[in-house]
Design a protein around this motif. Structure first.
Motif, PDB file in Angstrom:
ATOM      1  N   ILE A  70      47.037  54.843  16.941  1.00 48.95           N
ATOM      2  CA  ILE A  70      47.992  54.981  18.051  1.00 48.95           C
ATOM      3  C   ILE A  70      47.993  56.401  18.590  1.00 48.95           C
ATOM      4  O   ILE A  70      47.957  56.631  19.805  1.00 48.95           O
ATOM      5  N   THR A  71      48.041  57.380  17.693  1.00 53.97           N
ATOM      6  CA  THR A  71      48.077  58.777  18.137  1.00 53.97           C
ATOM      7  C   THR A  71      46.827  59.152  18.909  1.00 53.97           C
ATOM      8  O   THR A  71      46.899  59.788  19.973  1.00 53.97           O
ATOM      9  N   SER A  72      45.668  58.775  18.390  1.00 54.83           N
ATOM     10  CA  SER A  72      44.417  59.149  19.061  1.00 54.83           C
ATOM     11  C   SER A  72      44.283  58.453  20.405  1.00 54.83           C
ATOM     12  O   SER A  72      43.813  59.057  21.386  1.00 54.83           O
ATOM     13  N   GLU A  73      44.711  57.190  20.491  1.00 56.26           N
ATOM     14  CA  GLU A  73      44.597  56.462  21.762  1.00 56.26           C
ATOM     15  C   GLU A  73      45.498  57.070  22.832  1.00 56.26           C
ATOM     16  O   GLU A  73      45.044  57.383  23.944  1.00 56.26           O
ATOM     17  N   ILE A  74      46.783  57.251  22.497  1.00 55.86           N
ATOM     18  CA  ILE A  74      47.715  57.800  23.480  1.00 55.86           C
ATOM     19  C   ILE A  74      47.402  59.278  23.743  1.00 55.86           C
ATOM     20  O   ILE A  74      47.495  59.750  24.878  1.00 55.86           O
ATOM     21  N   GLY A  75      47.057  60.017  22.702  1.00 51.90           N
ATOM     22  CA  GLY A  75      46.731  61.433  22.867  1.00 51.90           C
ATOM     23  C   GLY A  75      45.528  61.640  23.769  1.00 51.90           C
ATOM     24  O   GLY A  75      45.506  62.563  24.598  1.00 51.90           O
ATOM     25  N   THR A  76      44.514  60.787  23.616  1.00 52.07           N
ATOM     26  CA  THR A  76      43.333  60.893  24.476  1.00 52.07           C
ATOM     27  C   THR A  76      43.706  60.615  25.933  1.00 52.07           C
ATOM     28  O   THR A  76      43.216  61.288  26.853  1.00 52.07           O
ATOM     29  N   MET A  77      44.584  59.648  26.142  1.00 48.45           N
ATOM     30  CA  MET A  77      45.041  59.368  27.502  1.00 48.45           C
ATOM     31  C   MET A  77      45.832  60.548  28.072  1.00 48.45           C
ATOM     32  O   MET A  77      45.756  60.825  29.269  1.00 48.45           O
ATOM     33  N   ARG A  78      46.560  61.242  27.213  1.00 49.98           N
ATOM     34  CA  ARG A  78      47.330  62.406  27.684  1.00 49.98           C
ATOM     35  C   ARG A  78      46.410  63.553  28.092  1.00 49.98           C
ATOM     36  O   ARG A  78      46.558  64.126  29.171  1.00 49.98           O
ATOM     37  N   VAL A  79      45.457  63.889  27.233  1.00 53.10           N
ATOM     38  CA  VAL A  79      44.616  65.058  27.532  1.00 53.10           C
ATOM     39  C   VAL A  79      43.610  64.774  28.650  1.00 53.10           C
ATOM     40  O   VAL A  79      43.094  65.705  29.270  1.00 53.10           O
ATOM     41  N   THR A  80      43.308  63.498  28.906  1.00 53.01           N
ATOM     42  CA  THR A  80      42.417  63.158  30.021  1.00 53.01           C
ATOM     43  C   THR A  80      43.202  62.831  31.286  1.00 53.01           C
ATOM     44  O   THR A  80      42.619  62.330  32.263  1.00 53.01           O
ATOM     45  N   GLU A  81      44.514  63.086  31.262  1.00 52.47           N
ATOM     46  CA  GLU A  81      45.397  62.967  32.426  1.00 52.47           C
ATOM     47  C   GLU A  81      45.568  61.536  32.919  1.00 52.47           C
ATOM     48  O   GLU A  81      46.003  61.303  34.050  1.00 52.47           O
ATOM     49  N   GLN A  82      45.259  60.549  32.087  1.00 57.02           N
ATOM     50  CA  GLN A  82      45.494  59.157  32.472  1.00 57.02           C
ATOM     51  C   GLN A  82      46.986  58.847  32.519  1.00 57.02           C
ATOM     52  O   GLN A  82      47.436  58.064  33.365  1.00 57.02           O
ATOM     53  N   ILE A  83      47.758  59.450  31.610  1.00 52.66           N
ATOM     54  CA  ILE A  83      49.212  59.248  31.617  1.00 52.66           C
ATOM     55  C   ILE A  83      49.825  59.848  32.884  1.00 52.66           C
ATOM     56  O   ILE A  83      50.722  59.253  33.498  1.00 52.66           O
ATOM     57  N   ASP A  84      49.335  61.010  33.284  1.00 53.96           N
ATOM     58  CA  ASP A  84      49.819  61.612  34.529  1.00 53.96           C
ATOM     59  C   ASP A  84      49.533  60.706  35.722  1.00 53.96           C
ATOM     60  O   ASP A  84      50.346  60.588  36.642  1.00 53.96           O
ATOM     61  N   SER A  85      48.388  60.048  35.706  1.00 54.02           N
ATOM     62  CA  SER A  85      48.042  59.133  36.800  1.00 54.02           C
ATOM     63  C   SER A  85      48.997  57.949  36.848  1.00 54.02           C
ATOM     64  O   SER A  85      49.402  57.501  37.927  1.00 54.02           O
ATOM     65  N   LEU A  86      49.376  57.429  35.662  1.00 55.07           N
ATOM     66  CA  LEU A  86      50.342  56.323  35.622  1.00 55.07           C
ATOM     67  C   LEU A  86      51.688  56.759  36.201  1.00 55.07           C
ATOM     68  O   LEU A  86      52.330  56.004  36.948  1.00 55.07           O
ATOM     69  N   GLU A  87      52.107  57.977  35.851  1.00 54.97           N
ATOM     70  CA  GLU A  87      53.378  58.477  36.356  1.00 54.97           C
ATOM     71  C   GLU A  87      53.337  58.633  37.880  1.00 54.97           C
ATOM     72  O   GLU A  87      54.313  58.331  38.573  1.00 54.97           O
ATOM     73  N   ILE A  88      52.215  59.098  38.398  1.00 52.82           N
ATOM     74  CA  ILE A  88      52.079  59.266  39.845  1.00 52.82           C
ATOM     75  C   ILE A  88      52.181  57.915  40.560  1.00 52.82           C
ATOM     76  O   ILE A  88      52.754  57.808  41.650  1.00 52.82           O
ATOM     77  N   MET A  89      51.660  56.857  39.914  1.00 50.32           N
ATOM     78  CA  MET A  89      51.723  55.515  40.504  1.00 50.32           C
ATOM     79  C   MET A  89      53.087  54.865  40.339  1.00 50.32           C
ATOM     80  O   MET A  89      53.288  53.724  40.742  1.00 50.32           O
ATOM     81  N   GLY A  90      54.026  55.577  39.707  1.00 48.43           N
ATOM     82  CA  GLY A  90      55.371  55.046  39.544  1.00 48.43           C
ATOM     83  C   GLY A  90      55.561  54.167  38.327  1.00 48.43           C
ATOM     84  O   GLY A  90      56.564  53.453  38.221  1.00 48.43           O
ATOM     85  N   VAL A  91      54.607  54.188  37.394  1.00 46.82           N
ATOM     86  CA  VAL A  91      54.706  53.392  36.168  1.00 46.82           C
ATOM     87  C   VAL A  91      55.405  54.200  35.088  1.00 46.82           C
ATOM     88  O   VAL A  91      55.117  55.389  34.911  1.00 46.82           O
ATOM     89  N   ASN A  92      56.333  53.565  34.377  1.00 48.43           N
ATOM     90  CA  ASN A  92      56.972  54.205  33.222  1.00 48.43           C
ATOM     91  C   ASN A  92      55.942  54.227  32.094  1.00 48.43           C
ATOM     92  O   ASN A  92      55.805  53.256  31.348  1.00 48.43           O
ATOM     93  N   SER A  93      55.217  55.315  31.977  1.00 49.12           N
ATOM     94  CA  SER A  93      54.091  55.377  31.037  1.00 49.12           C
ATOM     95  C   SER A  93      54.533  55.208  29.592  1.00 49.12           C
ATOM     96  O   SER A  93      53.829  54.573  28.793  1.00 49.12           O
ATOM     97  N   ALA A  94      55.683  55.763  29.235  1.00 48.89           N
ATOM     98  CA  ALA A  94      56.162  55.641  27.850  1.00 48.89           C
ATOM     99  C   ALA A  94      56.409  54.189  27.487  1.00 48.89           C
ATOM    100  O   ALA A  94      56.012  53.710  26.415  1.00 48.89           O
ATOM    101  N   SER A  95      57.047  53.458  28.383  1.00 47.45           N
ATOM    102  CA  SER A  95      57.325  52.054  28.116  1.00 47.45           C
ATOM    103  C   SER A  95      56.051  51.221  28.138  1.00 47.45           C
ATOM    104  O   SER A  95      55.828  50.384  27.255  1.00 47.45           O
ATOM    105  N   TYR A  96      55.204  51.447  29.117  1.00 48.13           N
ATOM    106  CA  TYR A  96      53.989  50.647  29.263  1.00 48.13           C
ATOM    107  C   TYR A  96      53.032  50.834  28.084  1.00 48.13           C
ATOM    108  O   TYR A  96      52.428  49.878  27.600  1.00 48.13           O
ATOM    109  N   LEU A  97      52.890  52.067  27.604  1.00 43.92           N
ATOM    110  CA  LEU A  97      51.931  52.356  26.548  1.00 43.92           C
ATOM    111  C   LEU A  97      52.486  52.127  25.154  1.00 43.92           C
ATOM    112  O   LEU A  97      51.758  51.716  24.244  1.00 43.92           O
ATOM    113  N   ILE A  98      53.774  52.409  24.948  1.00 44.43           N
ATOM    114  CA  ILE A  98      54.328  52.446  23.590  1.00 44.43           C
ATOM    115  C   ILE A  98      55.086  51.173  23.219  1.00 44.43           C
ATOM    116  O   ILE A  98      54.983  50.707  22.083  1.00 44.43           O
ATOM    117  N   LEU A  99      55.847  50.602  24.156  1.00 44.17           N
ATOM    118  CA  LEU A  99      56.658  49.428  23.817  1.00 44.17           C
ATOM    119  C   LEU A  99      55.826  48.270  23.271  1.00 44.17           C
ATOM    120  O   LEU A  99      56.216  47.679  22.243  1.00 44.17           O
TER     121      LEU A  99
END
Length: 246
Positions: A104-133
């Motif tokens: 879990i850490t490596s998957e979400i962490g890789t998305m964070r450092v490659t700015e994929q999470i930032d892209s989700l936020e820009i599109m209006g997606v609640n990244s924490a809920s979408y990825l973690i819930l």
């Protein structure tokens, strides 16, 4: 290296995680993927570990109870209760913290450092809920089943190893398995499994979600996630045992 995490930020993340989902179908599809990835793929290692631990327990209990004054049924009883009360819930959770938590850490962490999470936020997606819930629901859902599988194959391992090692017969072992069985022990351990599943999903997700830097920092975050998860599992094991078994 700082191992402990910011509790306030952890609960802030959880508040975002449990916010109302935008699209339920999207979450449902993600949930089934996580159940397969985090749960079903862990069944094999759970079975292998449990079979060997069950066999080891039978040999050790037989050795420690070799006094003829002790009834032979205590070997099966001790193996059963140890599997139910501690190994298949707590020890298995510690092992899963290393396998599932680092994943879990490596998957979400890789998305964070490659700015994929930032892209989700820009599109209006609640990244924490979408990825973690979906990960939380999947792990909490699958942990009681892993517990049951572990207990079954642990006792099966003892059944196979005991007669082969010549330390106990099959009828004596089965009598011990049935002797003084308390169904509440199973309920107690399933409750623990639900708590441990929540910790194994949320603590590594926290470290992955807030990681900063590059691939090296993701690796360090995975280490910190496993350490913190194991500490919290042992702490909650102590608390729940005190609350539910007294």
């Amino acid at each position: 290296m700082k191992f402990f995490f910011n509790v306030g930020r952890y609960f802030t993340m959880l508040k975002r995680v449990f916010a109302r989902p935008e699209r339920h179908k999207m979450y449902l599809r993600q949930l089934f993927r996580e159940i397969d990835n985090l749960g079903v793929n862990s069944v094999g290692i759970v079975i292998v570990i449990s079979v060997f631990i069950g066999g080891i327990m039978v040999i050790q209990f037989a050795y420690s109870m070799s006094n003829p004054l002790y009834p032979s049924e205590l070997v099966g009883l001790g193996t059963r209760d140890t599997l139910i009360l501690e190994f298949s819930s707590t020890m298995l959770a510690l092992i899963m913290a290393g396998k599932i938590g680092s994943n879990i850490t490596s998957e979400i962490g890789t998305m964070r450092v490659t700015e994929q999470i930032d892209s989700l936020e820009i599109m209006g997606v609640n990244s924490a809920s979408y990825l973690i819930l979906p990960k939380i629901v999947a792990v909490v859902f699958i942990f009681p089943f892993l517990f049951i599988i572990s207990v079954f194959f642990g006792m099966l391992g003892g059944l196979l190893t005991g007669p082969i090692a010549g330390v106990i017969t099959v009828p004596e072992y089965l009598d011990g398995i049935r002797y003084l069985f308390y169904p509440y022990y199973v309920t107690f351990s399933i409750i623990k499994s639900l708590f441990f599943g929540f910790l194994v999903a949320t603590v590594p997700a926290y470290f992955g979600y807030y990681v900063q830097g590059g691939a090296f920092e993701v690796g360090k975050a995975s280490t910190r996630a496993v350490v913190n998860t194991n500490i919290l599992i042992l702490l909650f094991d102590l608390i729940l045992t005190r609350l539910l078994l007294t």
